[in-house]
Each structure stands twice: as C-alpha cells, then as structure tokens.
Write a protein that holds these residues in place. Sequence first.
Motif, PDB file in Angstrom:
ATOM      1  N   LYS A 153       0.782  -1.236  -0.022  1.00  0.00           N
ATOM      2  CA  LYS A 153      -0.297   0.215   0.185  1.00  0.00           C
ATOM      3  C   LYS A 153       1.139   1.159  -0.023  1.00  0.00           C
ATOM      4  N   ALA A 193       0.301   5.311   0.215  1.00  0.00           N
ATOM      5  CA  ALA A 193      -0.142   7.049   0.127  1.00  0.00           C
ATOM      6  C   ALA A 193       1.543   7.888   0.823  1.00  0.00           C
ATOM      7  N   LEU A 209      -5.286  13.551   2.271  1.00  0.00           N
ATOM      8  CA  LEU A 209      -4.278  12.052   0.877  1.00  0.00           C
ATOM      9  C   LEU A 209      -4.448  13.420  -0.019  1.00  0.00           C
ATOM     10  N   ALA A 256      -2.533   7.560  -3.557  1.00  0.00           N
ATOM     11  CA  ALA A 256      -2.949   5.969  -2.937  1.00  0.00           C
ATOM     12  C   ALA A 256      -2.523   5.347  -4.539  1.00  0.00           C
ATOM     13  N   VAL A 288      -2.825   0.271  -4.127  1.00  0.00           N
ATOM     14  CA  VAL A 288      -2.709  -0.718  -3.791  1.00  0.00           C
ATOM     15  C   VAL A 288      -2.303  -1.232  -4.623  1.00  0.00           C
ATOM     16  N   ALA A 311      -9.486   8.827  -1.433  1.00  0.00           N
ATOM     17  CA  ALA A 311      -9.238   6.879  -2.015  1.00  0.00           C
ATOM     18  C   ALA A 311      -9.938   6.397  -2.937  1.00  0.00           C
ATOM     19  N   LEU A 336      -5.080   2.203   4.085  1.00  0.00           N
ATOM     20  CA  LEU A 336      -3.995   3.121   4.110  1.00  0.00           C
ATOM     21  C   LEU A 336      -3.321   4.140   5.383  1.00  0.00           C
ATOM     22  N   ALA A 380       0.204   3.492   5.539  1.00  0.00           N
ATOM     23  CA  ALA A 380       1.112   4.429   5.010  1.00  0.00           C
ATOM     24  C   ALA A 380       0.399   5.952   4.724  1.00  0.00           C
TER      25      ALA A 380
END
Length: 359
Positions: A20, A22, A33, A36, A38, A334, A344, A347
């Motif tokens: 992950k 971020a 954020l 991001a 994954v 996200a 997250l 991260a």
Amino acid sequence: MFARTHHGWIGLDIGASNVKLAQVVRRGDRLVLENAAVVPRNVVWQEDNLAEAPAVSAAEEIAAALVTAPQIAGRQAAVLLPSTACQLNTAPEANDHGQVTAIVEGLAAVGIRLEGRVFDFWPALPSKRGEHTVNVLSTGRGWPETAVADLQRSKLSCQTIDGVPHALARAVSHVHPPGPHPVGVLNWSFTSATFVLVDQGQPVYVRSMKNTSLARALVDVAQQLDLEFDEAGELLRTVNLAPHPAMPQDEVAEVLSELLEPTIKSLVAEMEKTLEHLHNLGKNMTPKRLFLAPQTVYLLGGGATLGGVDLLLTQRLRRQVRIWTLNDESESVAAARGVPLCLLGQAIALSALRWEAAT
C-alpha cells in the motif's frame, strides 16, 4: 512549526497480501490524502512468523505502486516492515546503560536469541507483578536491508523504517488526539489481527490475535462458492454483517455471513481476553487505572472493509468500534483511486512522518 515542504514522504506499507502506498499533503493544520495505490503481491505470504526466514523482496510491487500513482511528489520514502517479519516480546526495564544487556539476557532466558537481528524497544505496561517492562520488536537483518534495496531500485531514498505498533499508534493519533484515557486500534489483516493500546500517543501494549486471519475466511468463501481467491475478496466487500431487521439478507449474503462467523467469533474471543486482561491490570496498578481497557477501538485493514463490521463488533464487545478514517476529503481521494481509506492508515502515518522528522 511544520517544515515548508507541502508534501509528506511516500509512505509504503509492505503487507503479506499487498503493498500500500500513500502520500499526504498538509493544508493548514489538516492532513489530506493526495495519492494512493494498493498493489497485490505476486506471491501472497501465508506464513505468520517470518522473522527468522530469508527476507522477501517487494521491489516489483513498489515499482508497480509508483506507476499506479504517477503524481507522487519527491523521492523520499518511509517504509513499514510487515508484521509477519517481526517478533514482539517484553523484557525487564533497566537503567539507561544496562537496558540493551537486560533485553538480550532477559529474552535469552526464555529461549529467544537476538544474535543476527535488529531490534527496537520502548516503554510497556507493567507486568502482572507490577514490574516495569519494555516492548521489544525484532527482525532478521535481511528484512530492513532488503527494504532499503527495494526502494533504491525505484530510485527512492529511505528516510526511516517503521514497525506496526508505532505506525498504528501514529495512525490513530491523527484522528483521536491523546487524552486522559488510552484508545485501542485493531489492524485486522490478511494474516492476523494486531491490537495496540495507545496511551499518550505511545503503543504501550501490543497483542497479536490467534486464529483471526482473513485468509482463512477467504479460502472458505472461495471453496464454498467455487471462486478464485481475488473474486472471493471482492465478494466479501459486499457483505453486510449488521443488516437491518426489516431488510433480510439474500441467500449469498447469508452464506457469506455464515462463512465469516468462525473468524469473527475468534476475533471477539481474543479481544474479550485482551480487554479483561487490561481491566484487571489497571485495577492492580498504583495508582489504579480503571479505564485502562479502552472504551473506543479503531479498526483498520482488510477486515474494516466488511460492511457493518463496526456495528457488529460494537454490539459484541460492548464498546465503541469505529472504522478508521482521516477526513471526508481524503475519503473522496481514496474512493477515486478505488482504494478503501481504512487500508491506508499506516501508509498515511508513514507519509506524515515527514513533518515529525523536521521538528
């Protein structure tokens, strides 16, 4: 005073089933954020104790995460070692000059040798007999060395390597400022669930929960419904574990709930043991700490993506269980990346270390 830089570091959480990434920005006194990703691991780690095993590279997944999140700013990164690659123990507290010796000798007495390992330590709760102790997190030297080499392959500069207890403590401190009573944080992941008691921002108590692996539930769902592993994971995200009584579940939802129930029962049983232990420990402390067992627990990880899981655990544990989230703006970012924000948390906490390092 925060540093002038606008962006945080690149936070990389190396997990057993995925990597992950971020990166946050600071807007006034808020973290938001900005990017991001994954990325599933090429080979999922099924083992739950890899501290003494040869380190496994995540270089390909890190490179893929950077491609998936192309607007990343800077090349400075903070990386989280996987919980399965680390071992946590407690050791007696000693004076500053003798603490390392006390750790090495204390753990050797119970058959745990630290030769060939790197380790960190910090204050823990007292033992049942009232003795002062420290938490000790250790791993084989190959794991941090491999993490640094993996970052270098993607032309990233490793600024720090973190462990799960402190990453979880930082994640929860961003949404629940330190107060007079501790708060709990539960990372329910692919391989296991890890509970951390956070007191004044510090992870003073850490426990890995037995028989709580999401992998166990995923295998059951895949076998029972004749699905691929990834398909089973996607289907589990549609489940509602706390449906409204007036809206009965369909047949598939009922099957999913039944298949998840053994894992959830194990998680609840392990949490109840933990909370009872903390309650009893607090009663025997001087002065007494009657609220040592937290009244609020934040949930992160894959388990937090299960619909209604917060309501279900709140009912069964008789205390507030909340899905970890940063803020609405970060939720939107996200969602646009197709990533649940609750995956997250660690991260994001790594990315925000940029400003802690500058103070």
